[in-house]
Scaffold this active site. Sequence first.
Site, PDB file in Angstrom:
ATOM      1  N   ILE A  91       0.852  -1.194   0.000  1.00 21.21           N
ATOM      2  CA  ILE A  91       0.000   0.000   0.000  1.00 21.21           C
ATOM      3  C   ILE A  91       0.886   1.241   0.000  1.00 21.21           C
ATOM      4  CG2 ILE A  91      -1.811   1.264   1.243  1.00 21.21           C
ATOM      5  CD1 ILE A  91      -2.935  -1.378   0.514  1.00 21.21           C
ATOM      6  N   HIS A  97       8.801   3.963   0.079  1.00 21.72           N
ATOM      7  CA  HIS A  97       8.962   2.505   0.225  1.00 21.72           C
ATOM      8  C   HIS A  97       8.176   1.743  -0.833  1.00 21.72           C
ATOM      9  CE1 HIS A  97       4.994   2.572   2.233  1.00 21.72           C
ATOM     10  NE2 HIS A  97       4.935   1.313   1.880  1.00 21.72           N
ATOM     11  N   ARG A 136     -10.145  -5.575  -4.378  1.00 17.90           N
ATOM     12  CA  ARG A 136      -9.471  -6.586  -5.201  1.00 17.90           C
ATOM     13  C   ARG A 136      -9.137  -7.865  -4.423  1.00 17.90           C
ATOM     14  NH1 ARG A 136      -9.007  -1.632  -6.715  1.00 17.90           N
ATOM     15  NH2 ARG A 136      -8.745  -1.084  -8.914  1.00 17.90           N
TER      16      ARG A 136
END
Length: 158
Positions: A91, A97, A136
């Site tokens: 995420i 990152h 999803r």
Amino acid sequence: MTEKKKNLSDYIPFEFSSANQARIGIVVSEWNNHITDSLLEGAKNCLVEHGVETANIIVRHVPGSFELPLGAKWMLEKSSVDAVICIGCIIQGETRHFDFIAQAVSDGIMKMGLEYSKPVIFSVLTCNTMEQAEDRAGGKHGNKGVEGAISALKMLAF
Ligand code: DLZ
């Protein structure tokens, strides 16, 4: 496969007569585990529905998505699997990152497939928000674990 909004659980039917002999590894990231657990469930159910024996589905967990390629490598070397499905959920955060992890993981997973000449499947969600990931992982856009299972079986039937 030309729909504008593809549901991740939709697929073109295919024949795979030796599914009951297939041995499939699934490597699952523990980060965002309420998402990766749903993806794992989707993948396992889909494999079994297509004739893969439960005993031939080998599941291992890794701490985060960054560890998925090494987990896949170990599975290919030590667990005699015909294919590996890598499941993760990355995420977007406030720092960079996301870009580093997503790029490294996709490169690493592709390299494992080419190095071992076996299907190593990218079932990793790379989302801007948790809501997108939930959509999803069994939500309105299907389940990327199911997509991964179908991809593995289709590659084995290649
Ligand atoms: C460190 C980290 C961060 C910030 N975010 C995620 C993420 O969204 N999804 C994920 O799967 N893993 C994340 N990680 C953990 C890294 O993948 C990795 O496990 C650690 O950096 C240790 O190598």
